[in-house]
Write an enzyme that holds these catalytic residues in place. Structure first.
Site, PDB file in Angstrom:
ATOM      1  N   LYS A  67      -4.135   3.716  12.415  1.00  0.00           N
ATOM      2  CA  LYS A  67      -3.285   3.723  11.071  1.00  0.00           C
ATOM      3  C   LYS A  67      -2.347   4.832  11.969  1.00  0.00           C
ATOM      4  CE  LYS A  67      -1.326   4.287   6.916  1.00  0.00           C
ATOM      5  NZ  LYS A  67      -0.147   5.544   7.286  1.00  0.00           N
TER       6      LYS A  67
ATOM      7  N   ARG B 124      11.870   1.413   8.144  1.00  0.00           N
ATOM      8  CA  ARG B 124      11.588   0.369   7.186  1.00  0.00           C
ATOM      9  C   ARG B 124      12.881   1.021   5.620  1.00  0.00           C
ATOM     10  NH1 ARG B 124       6.351   2.538   5.213  1.00  0.00           N
ATOM     11  NH2 ARG B 124       4.972   0.357   6.484  1.00  0.00           N
TER      12      ARG B 124
ATOM     13  N   ASP C 249       0.440  15.484   2.127  1.00  0.00           N
ATOM     14  CA  ASP C 249       0.131  13.187   1.823  1.00  0.00           C
ATOM     15  C   ASP C 249      -0.817  13.032   0.797  1.00  0.00           C
ATOM     16  OD1 ASP C 249       1.948  13.516   3.865  1.00  0.00           O
ATOM     17  OD2 ASP C 249       0.523  12.861   5.142  1.00  0.00           O
TER      18      ASP C 249
ATOM     19  N   SER D 170       3.848  -1.822   2.502  1.00  0.00           N
ATOM     20  CA  SER D 170       3.350  -0.790   3.061  1.00  0.00           C
ATOM     21  C   SER D 170       1.965  -1.219   2.680  1.00  0.00           C
ATOM     22  CB  SER D 170       3.350   0.375   2.215  1.00  0.00           C
ATOM     23  OG  SER D 170       3.829   0.342   0.593  1.00  0.00           O
ATOM     24  N   LEU D 171       0.944  -0.443   3.007  1.00  0.00           N
ATOM     25  CA  LEU D 171      -0.230  -0.331   2.440  1.00  0.00           C
ATOM     26  C   LEU D 171      -0.903  -0.030   1.239  1.00  0.00           C
ATOM     27  CD1 LEU D 171      -1.441  -0.135   6.171  1.00  0.00           C
ATOM     28  CD2 LEU D 171      -1.471  -2.576   5.159  1.00  0.00           C
TER      29      LEU D 171
HETATM   30  N1  5U1 Z   1      -2.015  -0.378  12.337  1.00  0.00           N
HETATM   31  C1  5U1 Z   1      -1.264  -1.276  10.812  1.00  0.00           C
HETATM   32  N2  5U1 Z   1      -0.145   0.234  10.839  1.00  0.00           N
HETATM   33  N3  5U1 Z   1       0.025  -0.594   9.677  1.00  0.00           N
HETATM   34  C2  5U1 Z   1       0.846  -0.446   9.173  1.00  0.00           C
HETATM   35  N4  5U1 Z   1      -0.996  -2.050  11.112  1.00  0.00           N
HETATM   36  C3  5U1 Z   1      -0.033  -2.318   9.795  1.00  0.00           C
HETATM   37  N5  5U1 Z   1       0.467  -3.244   9.252  1.00  0.00           N
HETATM   38  C4  5U1 Z   1       1.070  -2.242   8.002  1.00  0.00           C
HETATM   39  C5  5U1 Z   1       1.679  -0.488   8.290  1.00  0.00           C
HETATM   40  C6  5U1 Z   1       2.654  -0.776   6.906  1.00  0.00           C
HETATM   41  O1  5U1 Z   1       1.773  -3.716   7.563  1.00  0.00           O
HETATM   42  C7  5U1 Z   1       1.609  -4.341   7.288  1.00  0.00           C
HETATM   43  C8  5U1 Z   1       0.178  -4.963   7.162  1.00  0.00           C
HETATM   44  C9  5U1 Z   1       2.249  -5.429   6.666  1.00  0.00           C
END
Ligand code: 5U1
Length: 683
Positions: free
Chosen positions: A115, A136, A32, A81-82
């Site tokens: 996460k 997704r 990763d 995604s983040l």
């Molecule tokens: N715990 C957490 N993981 N996670 C992944 N919250 C969270 N929120 C996400 C993602 C991709 O996305 C939203 C903030 C859109």
């Protein structure tokens, strides 16, 4: 400019290939961290040359391509995604950006979450019923995996309670616990099937099964952390409030989520989770920070791929790429040979890694590793660094495959591998320098040759100063050699020589136990001594004859056979028993003589202090006569032998009506039925 074109094309090609292997083939080849680095490099290059951004660039979409085996569905709201934050500076800058964008001077109310390292999914409930589950995919379209998801017990098929929205989409992660993953791989191995590389791949693979019955057997679980589209219903106005509402509807929410006020609380949460991450029982790769108020989230909005109101603050990568220089084979203290990868040094999670374990021959086979290979190394918490996989595509031409040695690299004795066992061991227990200190400590220990005064520290000195190489050398030590040693002196040296002299007079079972043959404990040594009566008879026994001894199975028999057939060991045994050294023991009663002994099969328990012999000696003599000796008293005990200051066993024996005898009665038994203690000496 030509150079920039070339760099862009190369980065895009590498990222596309990695995404294809990860999402479509389910066989990732890049760690990763390497993927993230390539993506950051591409983003920076594209930011510097925005006119060169192409619509198919990996920066322009969220995930990988949807797979064809499942129906594709359009997400009502995109699954974003983040943004990734890698350092404390990144994290503080993100928090500052939030404050600035919201023109907020007070510390912001945020939410901290784990996460999770699994598969992101969107679950759609209509009137409380689960009607659809989707991956997704690329964030806009995903795959419908409803049938498979319905088999996961953590996911409610119907929500509980009232005031349910007409439509509720919840988002979260499906993942596999480490225990479940280990079990799944163990089963795969048993069936001779391919192992999964990590829990995330195992979860992804399990969700892509065409037969939901297979998914149902996989140890998958789920935690939810967010909202998709909501129709016909009211939800709380904060993210935290939504999580509490999810719980009330019966959806699983992580107990590790916390409300955090301001930057200091975020950094503290990150530290706390970093320390506990390896105790969670499932994989996470960072924390997620979210603005708590939904109104503020809306105000901040989103960019193309990720919202502005949330980010992932990642842990230092645990996996990196490096080159395998060579494999060395280490001989452990117990003779087990472990292959060790010698690596081109690489920093993993802030620590330089130069070596990694390759465990055993099975692992070398699994990895098909060659000298000069590019490998992925992993370091997780306190665990020894490991080689996770090999990138065969990057193997240099003509690379040499790694093979196990066929002799011990430390002493050149033969190696043994017992059926069904992973470990390969050196058979030269009596001479191998790698095993020397441990085998000498065992040889001299109280229940073996009981050489008084020959403790661990003295053995360390004797070996380090090369005064002793084998057990036979112990008996060749002189006063002149001993006196100069640390914490020695003439008196101690004389005492040690006297103790060595005394130890030469031993018993056959003790001698066998002292040799330190794998799996040969005191009880097995006793059975062997009783069965064969002499070392010569034992040495000439074949495997079948060894297995005929009570409590000797195939494993013990193999270890014995390899040990006794090893010429190096034979030489040391001959030296120990030679007139020059003179280790000796009285003839034990052989089994035929024990058959009619009145104590044979009688179950004894000993309590209190005996005078003319120790409890251990009494136990040995009883065992030699075919009696059984146990630590615990029960209704099936035949005799309790009581010495001075007996323990609670005395009262218990009285309660259970078990016959009680004293030391004198025991000695009378021994004397009226002569055992090994008073017979002539021979070998
Ligand atoms: N715990 C957490 N993981 N996670 C992944 N919250 C969270 N929120 C996400 C993602 C991709 O996305 C939203 C903030 C859109």
């Amino acid at each position: 400019m030509k150079d920039v074109f070339h760099q862009l094309a190369q980065l895009r090609q590498q990222l596309q290939q990695a995404a294809y292997e990860y999402f479509v083939l389910d066989a990732p080849t890049l760690p990763d961290a390497e993927y993230d680095r390539l993506m950051v490099a591409l983003q920076q290059l594209e930011q510097a040359h925005p006119h060169l951004i192409t619509p198919d660039s990996p920066t322009q979409r969220v995930g990988g391509a949807a797979q064809s085996a499942f129906a594709t569905i359009q997400h009502t709201l995109p699954m974003l995604s983040l943004e990734n934050l890698f350092t404390e500076t990144d994290c503080l800058a993100f928090l500052q950006r939030l404050q600035t964008a919201l023109q907020c001077e007070q510390p912001l109310m945020l939410c901290g979450e784990l996460k999770l390292d699994g598969v992101a999914v969107s679950l759609r409930y209509e009137a409380g019923l689960l009607v659809q589950a989707a991956t997704r995919g690329d964030g806009v379209t995903g795959e419908a995996i409803t049938h498979n998801v319905r088999t996961i017990r953590a996911i409610p098929l119907r929500l509980q309670g009232d005031s349910l929205p007409e439509v509720l989409e919840v988002r979260g992660e499906i993942f596999m616990t480490e225990a479940g993953f280990a079990q799944l791989n163990a089963q795969a191995e048993q069936r001779g099937e391919k192992r999964f590389a990590n829990p995330r791949n195992a979860a992804a693979g399990s969700l892509r099964q065409l037969d939901p019955a297979i998914t149902a057997r996989r140890p998958l679980t789920f935690l939810c952390y967010g909202l998709g589209s909501v129709q016909g219903g009211q939800l709380p106005t904060s993210h935290w409030g939504c999580l509490q509402q999810f719980k009330q509807w019966g959806l699983p929410v992580s107990d590790w989520s916390q409300r955090l006020c301001g930057a200091e609380a975020v950094l503290h949460y990150y530290q706390q989770i970093s320390q506990q991450r390896f105790d969670l029982g499932f994989a996470i790769d960072g924390i997620v920070i979210k603005v708590d108020e939904l109104g503020l989230q809306q105000q901040l909005g989103a960019r193309a791929r990720a919202p502005r109101w949330a980010a992932a603050y990642k842990f230092a990568a645990q996996e990196e790429l490096t080159l395998l220089r060579e494999v060395t084979f280490q001989v452990g203290r117990t003779g087990v040979i472990t292959p060790v990868a010698q690596l081109e040094p690489v920093a993993v999670a802030g620590v330089w890694i130069r070596h990694a374990t390759l465990h055993n021959a099975d692992e070398i086979n699994r990895l098909q590793i060659h000298q000069g290979d590019t490998v992925i190394v992993r370091r997780a918490g306190e665990v020894i660094p490991q080689v996770v996989s090999v990138i065969a595509e990057r193997r240099p031409a003509g690379a040499r495959a790694i093979r196990y040695p066929d002799h011990c690299p430390a002493c050149h004795s033969g190696l043994e591998r017992l059926p069904g066992k992973a470990a390969i061991r050196c058979c030269g227990g009596l001479i191998c320098p790698a095993q020397r200190k441990e085998s000498l400590k065992h040889f001299a220990s109280r229940r073996a040759l009981d050489i008084e005064g020959l403790g661990e520290q003295l053995i360390e000195q004797l070996v380090d100063q090369q005064l002793v190489q084998t057990a036979a050398d112990l008996f060749r030590l002189s006063l002149e050699q001993l006196i100069p040693l640390a914490r020695m002196g003439r008196r101690s040296a004389e005492k040690l020589l006297a103790a060595l002299e005394k130890a030469k007079q031993t018993t056959f079972p003790r001698f066998l136990f002292a040799l330190g043959i794998p799996l040969v404990g005191e009880r097995t040594a006793l059975h062997l001594a009783n069965h064969f009566g002499s070392l010569a008879a034992l040495q000439s026994a074949d495997l079948q004859q060894l297995i005929a001894v009570p409590e000797v199975g195939e494993g013990v028999a193999n270890h014995l056979d390899h040990f006794l057939q090893e010429p190096h060991n034979q030489k040391v045994l001959a030296e120990l028993l030679s007139p020059e050294i003179g280790v000796r023991w009285p003839d034990p009663l052989v089994e035929d003589q024990i058959v009619d002994h009145p104590l044979k099969g009688q179950r004894f328990v000993l309590t209190g202090t005996l005078h003319s012999l120790t409890r251990q000696q009494a136990k040995e003599r009883l065992l030699a006569l075919g009696a059984e000796v146990s630590e615990t008293l029960s209704r099936s005990t035949h005799w309790l032998v009581v010495g001075q200051q007996p323990g609670s066993k005395l009262a218990k024996a009285q309660r259970l009506n078990i016959p009680i005898v004293d030391e004198q009665a025991l000695l009378n038994w021994f004397n009226s039925h002569p055992s090994e203690g008073n017979k002539h000496e021979s070998r």
